[in-house]
Design a protein around this motif. Structure first.
Motif, PDB file in Angstrom:
ATOM      1  N   VAL A  54       1.363  -1.304   0.175  1.00 56.65           N
ATOM      2  CA  VAL A  54      -0.144   0.165  -0.607  1.00 56.65           C
ATOM      3  C   VAL A  54       0.846   0.915   0.265  1.00 56.65           C
ATOM      4  O   VAL A  54       0.929   2.303  -0.598  1.00 56.65           O
ATOM      5  CB  VAL A  54      -1.083  -0.181   1.499  1.00 56.65           C
ATOM      6  N   CYS A  65      -3.878   7.006  -7.346  1.00 59.98           N
ATOM      7  CA  CYS A  65      -4.669   6.385  -5.601  1.00 59.98           C
ATOM      8  C   CYS A  65      -5.634   7.480  -4.943  1.00 59.98           C
ATOM      9  O   CYS A  65      -6.276   6.800  -4.295  1.00 59.98           O
ATOM     10  CB  CYS A  65      -3.624   6.470  -5.259  1.00 59.98           C
ATOM     11  N   LEU A  73      -8.025   0.991  -3.148  1.00 60.26           N
ATOM     12  CA  LEU A  73      -6.551   0.691  -3.315  1.00 60.26           C
ATOM     13  C   LEU A  73      -6.544  -0.838  -2.729  1.00 60.26           C
ATOM     14  O   LEU A  73      -5.602  -0.947  -3.418  1.00 60.26           O
ATOM     15  CB  LEU A  73      -6.518   2.213  -2.187  1.00 60.26           C
ATOM     16  N   ALA A  74      -7.322  -0.939  -1.912  1.00 57.84           N
ATOM     17  CA  ALA A  74      -6.837  -2.316  -0.855  1.00 57.84           C
ATOM     18  C   ALA A  74      -7.392  -3.435  -2.735  1.00 57.84           C
ATOM     19  O   ALA A  74      -6.517  -4.027  -2.118  1.00 57.84           O
ATOM     20  CB  ALA A  74      -7.868  -2.645  -0.008  1.00 57.84           C
ATOM     21  N   THR A  77      -4.305  -2.907  -4.813  1.00 55.00           N
ATOM     22  CA  THR A  77      -2.986  -3.503  -4.195  1.00 55.00           C
ATOM     23  C   THR A  77      -2.962  -4.906  -3.255  1.00 55.00           C
ATOM     24  O   THR A  77      -1.753  -5.543  -2.918  1.00 55.00           O
ATOM     25  CB  THR A  77      -2.144  -2.587  -2.763  1.00 55.00           C
ATOM     26  N   THR A  79      -5.340  -6.290  -0.904  1.00 51.08           N
ATOM     27  CA  THR A  79      -4.607  -6.184   0.823  1.00 51.08           C
ATOM     28  C   THR A  79      -6.167  -6.338   1.121  1.00 51.08           C
ATOM     29  O   THR A  79      -7.380  -6.826   0.336  1.00 51.08           O
ATOM     30  CB  THR A  79      -3.331  -4.896   1.266  1.00 51.08           C
ATOM     31  N   VAL A  84      -5.622  -0.986   4.165  1.00 52.83           N
ATOM     32  CA  VAL A  84      -4.837   0.780   3.806  1.00 52.83           C
ATOM     33  C   VAL A  84      -5.688   1.624   5.617  1.00 52.83           C
ATOM     34  O   VAL A  84      -4.901   2.053   5.093  1.00 52.83           O
ATOM     35  CB  VAL A  84      -6.298   0.695   2.994  1.00 52.83           C
ATOM     36  N   THR A  87      -1.751   1.593   6.654  1.00 52.84           N
ATOM     37  CA  THR A  87      -0.656   2.032   6.645  1.00 52.84           C
ATOM     38  C   THR A  87      -0.951   3.546   6.684  1.00 52.84           C
ATOM     39  O   THR A  87       0.038   4.653   6.739  1.00 52.84           O
ATOM     40  CB  THR A  87      -1.164   1.408   5.099  1.00 52.84           C
ATOM     41  N   TYR A  96      -7.718   7.407   6.302  1.00 51.80           N
ATOM     42  CA  TYR A  96      -7.392   7.279   5.011  1.00 51.80           C
ATOM     43  C   TYR A  96      -7.675   8.583   4.085  1.00 51.80           C
ATOM     44  O   TYR A  96      -6.835   8.974   2.747  1.00 51.80           O
ATOM     45  CB  TYR A  96      -8.918   6.047   3.957  1.00 51.80           C
TER      46      TYR A  96
END
Length: 317
Positions: A54, A65, A73-74, A77, A79, A84, A87, A96
């Motif tokens: 991420v 992004c 985004l998850a 990547t 994930t 996310v 991170t 986020y």
């Protein structure tokens, strides 16, 4: 988003059910958009592999992004939504949404071709005015990040152990050795028995003499410095309480540490290597440790400090 992910997202952002929202200081602890890539490079080694994916994605392609939801985004990547959010928080953003805003700002800056208002890279032809501004920015960010990431429970335990210790040994080499000397000097001035060891042979032979009731402190940014790990291991095996001050909380030194105090560092560059950037965070942590011990032992520390000032007063006239 799954129900489990929703609950994790809610917990990461607002705290446990029934609790008041998590406090952040926010602007001080959020890296400027232009510093995002350097932030990723500094923190990535201590992240899980999924968090690294991420972090690398947002640093390498901020424009794309910034347009993605947490779910998008998850998926990109490979994930989860919770990863996310974790991170984003690890990079210094409350959630986020704040990270997306920073990404949008960075993308706009890159597309316009404008240079960042303030960067952390020092060029050989920078004016001294620029050098001062850039270094001051880096130092401020490092201190803020270290303060935000410092586990006060671990710090409290380390302070308690040091305040009651028969003897405190501190290990560090190179720039970390200077920080070890700084901590030792402070402890000596409040009446604690403390020794700094930069020679690896002396460090080990002294560690052999430690035991229950003693404290050993290892200072190593990388967490992999053998000359520091070895005496800490010996002290650990002898029963001393051990403390690691490191920028890598999952590194080798921590396996011999009862308590781990994590530091942050600014971005490295050719003119500002890790030895410089790591020292700022380390000095903050040892100052916190020292002040905590002084508070706990003030009946002895106060008079000892006053006596040391008086003993040196004539040298300052």
């Amino acid at each position: 988003m799954t129900q489990e992910a929703k609950e994790t997202f809610k917990s990461e952002t607002f705290g446990p059910e029934g609790s008041s929202p998590k406090a952040f200081s926010p602007e001080a602890f959020r890296p400027a958009p232009a510093a995002l890539a350097s932030k990723v490079r500094t923190l990535a080694p201590s992240m899980t592999r999924s968090m690294q994916r991420v972090a690398e994605a947002v640093a390498n392609d901020p424009a794309r992004c910034a347009a993605l939801t947490v779910t998008g985004l998850a998926e990109r990547t490979g994930t989860s939504e919770a990863t996310v959010v974790r991170t984003a928080r690890a990079l210094g953003y409350p959630g986020y949404r704040d990270l997306r805003l920073a990404l949008a700002g960075l993308a706009a800056q890159q597309q316009s071709g404008r240079a960042p208002a303030l960067t952390t890279d020092i060029a050989v032809d920078d004016s001294l005015t620029d050098v001062v501004a850039k270094l001051a920015y880096d130092e401020q960010q490092t201190l803020a990040d270290t303060a935000a990431g410092l586990d006060t429970t671990q710090l409290e335990a380390a302070v308690t152990a040091a305040a009651g210790a028969r003897r405190i040994d501190v290990y560090g080499v190179g720039a970390s050795g200077l920080v070890a000397q700084d901590l030792t000097q402070k402890l000596l001035r409040i009446g604690r028995v403390a020794h700094a060891h930069s020679d690896p042979h002396l460090a080990v032979t002294n560690a052999v003499q430690l035991g229950a009731g003693d404290v050993a402190v290892a200072i190593t940014h990388s967490g992999s410095t053998g000359d520091v790990i070895e005496p800490l291991r010996v002290a650990f095996e002898r029963g001393a309480t051990t403390v690691a001050i490191t920028g890598r909380p999952e590194s080798a030194v921590t396996q011999y540490a009862d308590h781990v105090l994590t530091t942050s560092t600014a971005r490295e560059s050719e003119l500002r290597p890790a030895a410089m950037s790591s020292r700022t965070g380390q000095l903050l942590v040892v100052d916190c440790l020292f002040v905590g011990v002084a508070q706990r032992t003030y009946e002895v520390a106060g008079p000892a400090l006053a006596a040391s000032y008086e003993a040196l007063a004539h040298r300052h006239r």
